[in-house]
Scaffold this motif. Structure first.
Motif, PDB file in Angstrom:
ATOM      1  N   SER A 103      37.350  30.168  14.111  1.00  0.00           N
ATOM      2  CA  SER A 103      35.929  30.307  14.447  1.00  0.00           C
ATOM      3  C   SER A 103      35.068  30.326  13.186  1.00  0.00           C
ATOM      4  O   SER A 103      33.935  29.841  13.188  1.00  0.00           O
ATOM      5  N   ILE A 104      35.613  30.883  12.096  1.00  0.00           N
ATOM      6  CA  ILE A 104      34.883  30.882  10.821  1.00  0.00           C
ATOM      7  C   ILE A 104      34.780  29.455  10.283  1.00  0.00           C
ATOM      8  O   ILE A 104      33.721  29.024   9.819  1.00  0.00           O
ATOM      9  N   LEU A 105      35.887  28.718  10.364  1.00  0.00           N
ATOM     10  CA  LEU A 105      35.874  27.333   9.892  1.00  0.00           C
ATOM     11  C   LEU A 105      34.899  26.492  10.704  1.00  0.00           C
ATOM     12  O   LEU A 105      34.203  25.627  10.155  1.00  0.00           O
ATOM     13  N   ALA A 106      34.835  26.744  12.019  1.00  0.00           N
ATOM     14  CA  ALA A 106      33.911  25.986  12.862  1.00  0.00           C
ATOM     15  C   ALA A 106      32.459  26.280  12.489  1.00  0.00           C
ATOM     16  O   ALA A 106      31.618  25.372  12.458  1.00  0.00           O
ATOM     17  N   ALA A 107      32.154  27.552  12.229  1.00  0.00           N
ATOM     18  CA  ALA A 107      30.788  27.909  11.830  1.00  0.00           C
ATOM     19  C   ALA A 107      30.415  27.242  10.507  1.00  0.00           C
ATOM     20  O   ALA A 107      29.302  26.737  10.344  1.00  0.00           O
TER      21      ALA A 107
END
Length: 320
Positions: A103-107
């Motif tokens: 989810s951090i990478l997606a953000a």
């Protein structure tokens, strides 16, 4: 508050100084987020095709740029949906926290992709500003007006969860930015109809590009910091240290680390020196529950040390 008190120790105790708290006050929105993304992808994918066709037909750089911007958002939403799905995967021996970090990478991907898209819009707008072309104002206004409605609906779907999850915040910002672009295009079309100044179309694109960069910078900063393991912005590490040092029997806290496991979950590890001896599982469960309730730390691992005369090798290796 004494962390060893019964009121603070009704969680599940763990052996070997490991305390894991799961409170009910923290919001998790992967399921509703997934539905919102599905609707957003469907609406925006269809609109991208329509807007691109009418943009070329009307000669509007603003419409074409907005179509490209919407396409980047569709791809960003796909990345966010993928991350939301991956974050629910169970831990494995290799990925011991599961894939929550996706989810951090997606953000981060959403922030970077949006800025790249804005750069492309600005470049095309500059070229069109140098060499203006006739623009069909009415067509521009109608199509862009539809864009405002579609992006507004999609942004509304993400609005309730944007403060608790950086990934949802990224999707929300994408949709709000798209709605702003469409609104600017409508105004540009109206002004062109009234004045005949075709250069207003690319100028509007440049102005909106600047606003998007300004609004996206915070997302880029926060997602970059999270990807580097920085303490989440909503957690004060000094306050956490102060609480741990004031726990009953503690004479020293060292090797304290706080980092994000995902855009919603944080983890903590530390060494606590308690010369009187190991305080027991209930004590550790109480510490974990307090860390979760007051500081939003989902996963706390505490190592208890009882011999200050033989200091830990990590006691002075880390300034925090």
């Amino acid at each position: 508050m004494n962390p060893a008190s019964p009121d603070d120790a009704h969680g599940h105790p763990h052996e070997h100084g490991h305390a894991h708290g799961h409170g009910g006050g923290h919001s998790h929105a992967p399921v509703s987020f997934g539905r919102a993304i599905a609707i957003g992808i469907a609406l925006n994918s269809g609109f991208v095709v329509v807007e691109a066709i009418y943009g070329y037909a009307s000669g509007s750089m603003a419409l074409v740029a907005d179509a490209g911007h919407n396409l980047s958002d569709v791809l960003g939403l796909v990345a966010a949906w993928t991350a939301a799905t991956l974050s629910k995967r169970a831990p494995t021996p290799r990925f011991t926290y599961g894939l929550r970090g996706s989810s951090i990478l997606a953000a981060l991907f959403n922030a970077v992709f949006l800025l790249v898209a804005v750069g492309a819009i600005a470049w095309e707008a500059v070229l069109r500003l140098i060499d203006p072309e006739p623009v069909a104002g009415i067509t521009v206004m109608v199509v862009a007006g539809i864009g405002i409605a579609i992006n507004g609906i999609t942004a509304w779907l993400f609005a309730s969860g944007r403060k608790g999850d950086l990934n949802i915040r990224g999707a929300y910002l994408h949709m709000v930015a798209d709605a702003a672009v469409s609104a600017g295009v409508v105004l540009a079309g109206l002004a062109i109809l009234c004045t005949g100044w075709s250069w207003l179309d690319p100028l509007t694109s440049l102005i909106i590009s600047g606003l998007i960069v300004w609004g996206t910078w915070g997302l880029l900063r926060d997602s970059t910091a999270m990807s580097l393991g920085a303490v989440p912005s909503g957690i004060d590490p000094a306050a956490v240290r102060c609480y741990l040092e004031q726990c009953s029997g503690v004479t020293q806290v060292h090797d304290l680390h706080i980092w994000p496991m995902s855009t919603t979950d944080a983890a903590l590890t530390c060494h606590m020196v308690i010369p009187a001896g190991h305080p027991g599982d209930a004590y550790l469960a109480g510490v974990a529950q307090r860390l979760h309730r007051e500081y939003g730390i989902e996963h706390a691992t505490v190592q208890i040390e009882t011999a200050p005369a033989s200091p830990c090798s990590l006691a002075h290796g880390h300034p925090i």
